[in-house]
Design an enzyme around this catalytic site. Structure first.
Site, PDB file in Angstrom:
ATOM      1  N   TYR A  14     -40.543  17.866 -13.298  1.00  0.00           N
ATOM      2  CA  TYR A  14     -39.175  18.241 -12.934  1.00  0.00           C
ATOM      3  C   TYR A  14     -38.180  17.086 -13.035  1.00  0.00           C
ATOM      4  CZ  TYR A  14     -41.693  22.242 -11.126  1.00  0.00           C
ATOM      5  OH  TYR A  14     -42.502  23.342 -11.021  1.00  0.00           O
ATOM      6  N   HIS A  19     -31.874  20.885 -11.746  1.00  0.00           N
ATOM      7  CA  HIS A  19     -32.125  21.147 -10.326  1.00  0.00           C
ATOM      8  C   HIS A  19     -32.401  19.862  -9.539  1.00  0.00           C
ATOM      9  CE1 HIS A  19     -32.166  24.660  -7.913  1.00  0.00           C
ATOM     10  NE2 HIS A  19     -33.449  24.909  -7.854  1.00  0.00           N
ATOM     11  N   ASN A  66     -37.321  25.194  -2.717  1.00  0.00           N
ATOM     12  CA  ASN A  66     -37.176  26.380  -1.863  1.00  0.00           C
ATOM     13  C   ASN A  66     -37.612  26.163  -0.415  1.00  0.00           C
ATOM     14  OD1 ASN A  66     -36.401  27.420  -4.296  1.00  0.00           O
ATOM     15  ND2 ASN A  66     -38.026  28.944  -4.418  1.00  0.00           N
ATOM     16  N   ASP A  91     -27.368  20.534  -6.852  1.00  0.00           N
ATOM     17  CA  ASP A  91     -26.777  21.116  -8.053  1.00  0.00           C
ATOM     18  C   ASP A  91     -26.027  22.406  -7.736  1.00  0.00           C
ATOM     19  OD1 ASP A  91     -29.639  21.981  -7.596  1.00  0.00           O
ATOM     20  OD2 ASP A  91     -29.029  23.499  -9.049  1.00  0.00           O
ATOM     21  N   ASN A 112     -31.492  28.312  -3.333  1.00  0.00           N
ATOM     22  CA  ASN A 112     -32.641  28.463  -2.429  1.00  0.00           C
ATOM     23  C   ASN A 112     -32.902  27.232  -1.559  1.00  0.00           C
ATOM     24  OD1 ASN A 112     -33.181  31.126  -3.144  1.00  0.00           O
ATOM     25  ND2 ASN A 112     -34.433  30.501  -4.885  1.00  0.00           N
TER      26      ASN A 112
END
Length: 187
Positions: A14, A19, A66, A91, A112
């Site tokens: 990631y 994100h 999340n 973001d 989330n």
């Protein structure tokens, strides 16, 4: 103590994704302040910095986006950090890439990570630095888009947004957040 929280997802998979722009701001500050995030507890990585303005903590929750609220609320409870002493960087799909919007409260707006924070903190009233990542192109679904990397054309805007967000956080260490909003909104 003030707490600067960058939202993102852990792991190399990631790194550099849209994100994870909150993580990038925290990493930028950690590098600038020579304060690597070496402490691992409360489902996150953090460091405590002694600055002229007082103690500051940098946090990257490692719970995945999340569940960010789990890490943040546990750390805030342990260190008895007041809700007014945090800022969350994340973001925002509804802003053009690289644009900042600072707020002191608001809904999750479909994010989330913010939903989790609101749930665990029991309030929508906390300082935020939102960094625009724009909307996905036609035909691309939001989850795939937020986990994609910025294009070369966007990289200069993103780098500037990370620096401006870090500047806003530094300014907040000695000024009320309302002053930070006045200075940095729309930057």
């Amino acid at each position: 103590m003030k707490l600067i929280i960058g939202l993102g997802n852990p792991g190399k998979t990631y790194a550099g994704t849209r994100h994870n722009i909150g993580f990038e701001v925290v990493d930028f500050l950690a590098s600038k302040w020579n304060a690597p995030l070496t402490q691992s507890k409360f489902k996150g990585m953090y460091s405590i910095i002694h600055r002229p303005e007082g103690k500051v903590m940098l946090l990257k929750p490692l719970t995945y986006m999340n569940l960010s609220g789990e890490s943040v609320s546990a750390l805030m409870d342990y260190y008895e950090i007041d809700i007014d002493e945090i800022v969350v960087i994340y973001d925002d799909l509804d802003l053009p890439t690289g644009q900042l919007r600072l707020r002191q409260k608001g809904s999750a707006g479909g994010h989330n990570g913010i939903k989790s924070l609101i749930h665990h903190l029991g309030t929508q009233q906390f300082n935020r630095v939102r960094i625009g990542i724009s909307r996905p192109p036609a035909g691309m679904i939001v989850p795939d888009y937020v986990l994609s990397r910025f294009s070369k054309e966007e990289s200069a805007e993103v780098e500037e947004a990370v620096q401006k967000s870090a500047d806003a956080c530094e300014f907040w260490l000695s000024k009320p957040f309302i002053d930070v909003m006045t200075k940095f909104n729309g930057a």
